[in-house]
Design an enzyme around this catalytic site. Structure first.
Site, PDB file in Angstrom:
ATOM      1  N   CYS A 111     -19.778  -6.309  -2.608  1.00 17.24           N
ATOM      2  CA  CYS A 111     -19.001  -5.072  -2.768  1.00 17.24           C
ATOM      3  C   CYS A 111     -18.920  -4.304  -1.452  1.00 17.24           C
ATOM      4  CB  CYS A 111     -19.602  -4.201  -3.856  1.00 17.24           C
ATOM      5  SG  CYS A 111     -19.321  -4.870  -5.515  1.00 17.24           S
ATOM      6  N   CYS A 157     -18.442  -6.952 -10.215  1.00 18.43           N
ATOM      7  CA  CYS A 157     -19.141  -5.663 -10.181  1.00 18.43           C
ATOM      8  C   CYS A 157     -18.155  -4.525 -10.419  1.00 18.43           C
ATOM      9  CB  CYS A 157     -19.780  -5.453  -8.815  1.00 18.43           C
ATOM     10  SG  CYS A 157     -21.157  -6.542  -8.445  1.00 18.43           S
ATOM     11  N   GLU A 183     -18.397  -9.090 -16.947  1.00 22.60           N
ATOM     12  CA  GLU A 183     -19.108 -10.360 -16.785  1.00 22.60           C
ATOM     13  C   GLU A 183     -18.379 -11.496 -17.490  1.00 22.60           C
ATOM     14  OE1 GLU A 183     -23.088  -9.482 -18.108  1.00 22.60           O
ATOM     15  OE2 GLU A 183     -23.492  -8.272 -16.318  1.00 22.60           O
ATOM     16  N   GLU A 190     -17.798  -1.807  -8.775  1.00 20.86           N
ATOM     17  CA  GLU A 190     -17.181  -1.285  -7.548  1.00 20.86           C
ATOM     18  C   GLU A 190     -15.914  -2.064  -7.204  1.00 20.86           C
ATOM     19  OE1 GLU A 190     -20.325  -2.026  -8.141  1.00 20.86           O
ATOM     20  OE2 GLU A 190     -21.711  -0.931  -6.829  1.00 20.86           O
TER      21      GLU A 190
HETATM   22  N1  THU Z   1     -23.524  -4.737 -10.782  1.00 22.04           N
HETATM   23  C1  THU Z   1     -22.500  -3.893 -10.489  1.00 22.04           C
HETATM   24  O1  THU Z   1     -21.489  -3.834 -11.210  1.00 22.04           O
HETATM   25  N2  THU Z   1     -22.620  -3.102  -9.398  1.00 22.04           N
HETATM   26  C2  THU Z   1     -23.714  -3.046  -8.602  1.00 22.04           C
HETATM   27  O2  THU Z   1     -23.729  -2.271  -7.645  1.00 22.04           O
HETATM   28  C3  THU Z   1     -24.876  -3.896  -8.892  1.00 22.04           C
HETATM   29  C4  THU Z   1     -24.701  -4.890  -9.964  1.00 22.04           C
HETATM   30  C5  THU Z   1     -23.408  -5.559 -12.001  1.00 22.04           C
HETATM   31  C6  THU Z   1     -23.203  -7.033 -11.804  1.00 22.04           C
HETATM   32  C7  THU Z   1     -23.703  -7.575 -13.128  1.00 22.04           C
HETATM   33  O3  THU Z   1     -22.665  -7.473 -14.073  1.00 22.04           O
HETATM   34  C8  THU Z   1     -24.804  -6.612 -13.523  1.00 22.04           C
HETATM   35  O4  THU Z   1     -24.595  -5.442 -12.763  1.00 22.04           O
HETATM   36  C9  THU Z   1     -26.204  -7.134 -13.283  1.00 22.04           C
HETATM   37  O5  THU Z   1     -26.360  -7.580 -11.978  1.00 22.04           O
END
Ligand code: THU
Length: 145
Positions: free
Chosen positions: A96, A58, A49, A60
């Protein structure tokens, strides 16, 4: 080539371990992802983040870009695992899914969590009508003005 149940379990475990590297001070929601390629290699990533919230990535997409920038061939991915320490599994976000559509179109997608519940799908099921790069015009060549 279909991944075995053992390979899928190991991939979910790799995603669980990868979540430990998440940088998620804003959401406090660590996510891990792991890809299995056709050569049996595993590529991991976690969400990263940023204080400028939309710039966060994310897990993925971090795993996919990690794999592609370290030599994994496009469309060589058999499976993608996602892991969150939640009672129910996390299904990948739309952004993603679109990136998977281009880089890992034939992959199985398995989301695991703190309970035995899993989501077991494919990229094609998660995003049946993604934007396809074949619709783009040919890229300009050096000879074009
Ligand atoms: N997030 C992911 O990394 N993958 C997902 O499939 C859903 C959400 C992350 C994005 C953000 O850093 C945190 O989870 C909250 O949304």
């Amino acid at each position: 080539m279909t991944p075995t149940d053992e390979q899928i379990d190991a991939l979910v475990e790799a995603a669980r371990a990868a979540a430990g590297a998440a940088h998620c001070p804003y959401s406090r929601f660590p996510v891990g992802a792991a890809l299995l390629d056709i050569r049996g290699r595993t590529w991991t990533g976690a969400n990263v983040e940023n204080a400028s919230y939309p710039e966060g990535l994310c897990a993925e997409r971090v795993a996919l870009t990690h794999a592609v920038t370290h030599g994994a061939a496009l469309d060589s991915f058999l499976a993608i695992a996602v892991w969150t320490d939640t009672p129910r599994p996390t299904s990948p976000c739309g952004a993603c899914r679109q990136v998977m559509h281009e880089l890992a179109p034939s992959a199985r997608v398995v989301s695991g969590c703190a309970t035995d519940e899993r989501i077991d799908a494919t990229v094609a099921v998660l995003l049946p009508a993604g934007f396809d790069p074949s619709l783009l015009p040919p890229a300009p060549t050096d000879g074009d003005a």
